[in-house]
Design an enzyme around this catalytic site. Structure first.
Site, mmCIF file in Angstrom:
data_model
loop_
_atom_site.group_PDB
_atom_site.id
_atom_site.type_symbol
_atom_site.label_atom_id
_atom_site.label_comp_id
_atom_site.label_asym_id
_atom_site.label_seq_id
_atom_site.Cartn_x
_atom_site.Cartn_y
_atom_site.Cartn_z
ATOM 1 N N THR A 47 3.499 24.315 -3.428
ATOM 2 C CA THR A 47 3.559 23.587 -4.702
ATOM 3 C C THR A 47 3.604 22.081 -4.434
ATOM 4 O O THR A 47 2.910 21.293 -5.080
ATOM 5 C CB THR A 47 4.812 24.015 -5.489
ATOM 6 O OG1 THR A 47 4.902 25.441 -5.467
ATOM 7 C CG2 THR A 47 4.772 23.529 -6.912
ATOM 8 N N HIS A 49 -3.819 31.675 0.021
ATOM 9 C CA HIS A 49 -2.743 32.167 0.890
ATOM 10 C C HIS A 49 -3.331 33.063 1.979
ATOM 11 O O HIS A 49 -2.591 33.599 2.808
ATOM 12 C CB HIS A 49 -1.747 33.009 0.086
ATOM 13 C CG HIS A 49 -0.720 32.219 -0.679
ATOM 14 N ND1 HIS A 49 -0.150 31.054 -0.211
ATOM 15 C CD2 HIS A 49 -0.128 32.451 -1.882
ATOM 16 C CE1 HIS A 49 0.740 30.616 -1.092
ATOM 17 N NE2 HIS A 49 0.763 31.431 -2.107
ATOM 18 N N SER A 86 13.753 31.629 1.259
ATOM 19 C CA SER A 86 13.087 31.155 0.040
ATOM 20 C C SER A 86 12.347 32.308 -0.651
ATOM 21 O O SER A 86 12.421 32.472 -1.871
ATOM 22 C CB SER A 86 12.101 30.038 0.413
ATOM 23 O OG SER A 86 11.476 29.521 -0.724
ATOM 24 N N LYS A 139 15.930 24.830 -3.802
ATOM 25 C CA LYS A 139 16.749 23.801 -3.162
ATOM 26 C C LYS A 139 15.895 22.693 -2.551
ATOM 27 O O LYS A 139 16.285 21.545 -2.506
ATOM 28 C CB LYS A 139 17.558 24.454 -2.030
ATOM 29 C CG LYS A 139 19.000 24.652 -2.331
ATOM 30 C CD LYS A 139 19.724 25.076 -1.069
ATOM 31 C CE LYS A 139 21.195 25.257 -1.327
ATOM 32 N NZ LYS A 139 21.865 25.827 -0.154
HETATM 33 P P1 A3P Z 1 13.355 26.674 -1.240
HETATM 34 O O1 A3P Z 1 13.350 28.048 -1.818
HETATM 35 O O2 A3P Z 1 13.841 26.645 0.175
HETATM 36 O O3 A3P Z 1 14.066 25.695 -2.105
HETATM 37 P P2 A3P Z 1 5.914 27.324 -2.266
HETATM 38 O O4 A3P Z 1 5.568 26.197 -3.160
HETATM 39 O O5 A3P Z 1 4.999 27.487 -1.098
HETATM 40 O O6 A3P Z 1 6.143 28.583 -3.018
HETATM 41 O O7 A3P Z 1 7.308 26.949 -1.579
HETATM 42 C C1 A3P Z 1 8.486 26.945 -2.332
HETATM 43 C C2 A3P Z 1 9.545 26.170 -1.566
HETATM 44 O O8 A3P Z 1 9.215 24.775 -1.593
HETATM 45 C C3 A3P Z 1 10.904 26.305 -2.234
HETATM 46 O O9 A3P Z 1 11.843 26.175 -1.170
HETATM 47 C C4 A3P Z 1 10.903 25.102 -3.167
HETATM 48 O O10 A3P Z 1 12.177 24.729 -3.595
HETATM 49 C C5 A3P Z 1 10.269 24.057 -2.272
HETATM 50 N N1 A3P Z 1 9.633 22.938 -2.999
HETATM 51 C C6 A3P Z 1 8.904 22.999 -4.134
HETATM 52 N N2 A3P Z 1 8.508 21.779 -4.488
HETATM 53 C C7 A3P Z 1 8.984 20.921 -3.568
HETATM 54 C C8 A3P Z 1 8.918 19.495 -3.398
HETATM 55 N N3 A3P Z 1 8.276 18.726 -4.249
HETATM 56 N N4 A3P Z 1 9.526 18.964 -2.321
HETATM 57 C C9 A3P Z 1 10.183 19.736 -1.434
HETATM 58 N N5 A3P Z 1 10.296 21.086 -1.544
HETATM 59 C C10 A3P Z 1 9.700 21.664 -2.600
#
Ligand code: A3P
Length: 302
Positions: free
Chosen positions: A52, A111, A142, A265
């Site tokens: 994301t 993915h 996560s 987080k």
């Molecule tokens: P956590 O569950 O450890 O907080 P994806 O986007 O690949 O699904 O990954 C999700 C993870 O990225 C989650 O980690 C989410 O909180 C974190 N995340 C989403 N946006 C973010 C951002 N802008 N900066 C840092 N981490 C981010």
């Protein structure tokens, strides 16, 4: 070969990796029909590696001349809609989209492991892939939170952990996924940019510059002086995206994911709060063995 678990998600083995069986027709359609263009930019990742965030960064970098940050479509639209997954939303069993009218550069995501991307498409075109990976222990934690939040509230962490140890999680095994993109980035650095979530957290300015240069949208000296990179860093930061996107209404995809589920987080090393030292050691040994000799390493506590 389908594994059915009572409390957790169900994945099947397909073309050497694991995915939801509902995705198989989409994957086949994507493999068969997608024609990559030389200036396509593909965001690739394993779920929960920081996709994301990377989508928000890539979209903002590419579109910075078209939209000021206050007018960015990201203020109103989820990054996953702006950069859609080819095998999840773009292609479906009965749906072969016409992608020819999308303005250049087209931005897509996947993915899928590198090995199963169609030979005659993304691999052959000059299209570029930006890949993000993350400490797999943090991915486990996560992913577990995410799946509990969206579909399996009673899924025990130990089941999720064991699934990752076997390499049977969605789009897994983790090591094959990372190694596929790692090898390609080592052999063809112009084709795949290999990023780590931890480096993005540690030095976002440096990593944003790397991404911009790699995808052909480098920052000019004037932009740098005017603080453009700093602004993008702040705009795409966890707290800003959580406020913006996390509060958007509507759900995404077949699993009806609420935008707020994308943000938890956003920290490095949270696994320490969930996994026991012996579980961590066990998983580290597996990963170490799988990655041995590849030159790819994670900052694992073993
Ligand atoms: P956590 O569950 O450890 O907080 P994806 O986007 O690949 O699904 O990954 C999700 C993870 O990225 C989650 O980690 C989410 O909180 C974190 N995340 C989403 N946006 C973010 C951002 N802008 N900066 C840092 N981490 C981010």
């Amino acid at each position: 070969h389908i594994i059915t678990k009572k409390q957790g998600p169900t994945f099947c083995q397909f073309q050497g990796f694991w995915c939801r069986s509902s995705l198989v027709p989409n994957i086949i359609s994507f493999q068969k029909h997608f024609q990559a263009l030389d200036d396509d930019i593909i965001v690739a990742s394993k779920p929960k590696a920081g996709t994301t965030w990377l989508k928000a960064l890539v979209f903002t970098i590419v579109n910075r001349a078209r939209f000021s940050l206050s007018n960015s479509p990201l203020n109103l639209t989820n990054p996953h809609k702006l950069i859609p997954y080819l095998e999840i939303t773009v292609y479906g069993q009965d749906h072969i989209p016409d992608l020819t009218s999308i303005p250049s550069p087209r931005l897509f995501a996947t993915h899928l492991p590198f090995a199963v991307l169609a030979e005659s498409s993304i691999k052959q075109a000059k299209s570029r892939i930006v890949y993000v990976t993350r400490n797999p222990l943090d991915i486990i934690v996560s992913f577990w939170h995410f799946i509990r939040g969206i579909e399996c509230p009673d899924w025990p962490l130990v089941e999720c952990f064991e699934m990752f140890c076997r390499g049977e999680e969605g789009f897994g095994p983790f090591w094959d996924h990372a190694l596929g993109y790692w090898k390609e980035s080592s052999e063809k650095p112009h084709k795949v940019l290999f990023l780590k979530y931890e480096h993005l957290k540690e030095n976002p300015i440096q990593q944003i510059k790397r991404i911009a240069e790699f995808i052909g949208f480098p920052f000019s000296v004037e932009e740098e002086r005017a603080g453009a990179i700093e602004e993008i860093k702040t705009f795409c930061s966890f707290s800003n995206m959580k406020d913006l996107v996390g509060n958007m209404t509507g759900t995404m995809g077949r699993l009806h994911i609420q935008p707020k589920e994308l943000f938890r987080k956003g920290e490095v090393g949270d696994h320490i709060n969930y996994l026991s030292p012996s579980a961590i050691e066990r998983f580290c040994k597996i990963v170490e063995e799988k990655l041995s000799g590849s030159g790819l390493a994670y900052d694992l506590p073993c």
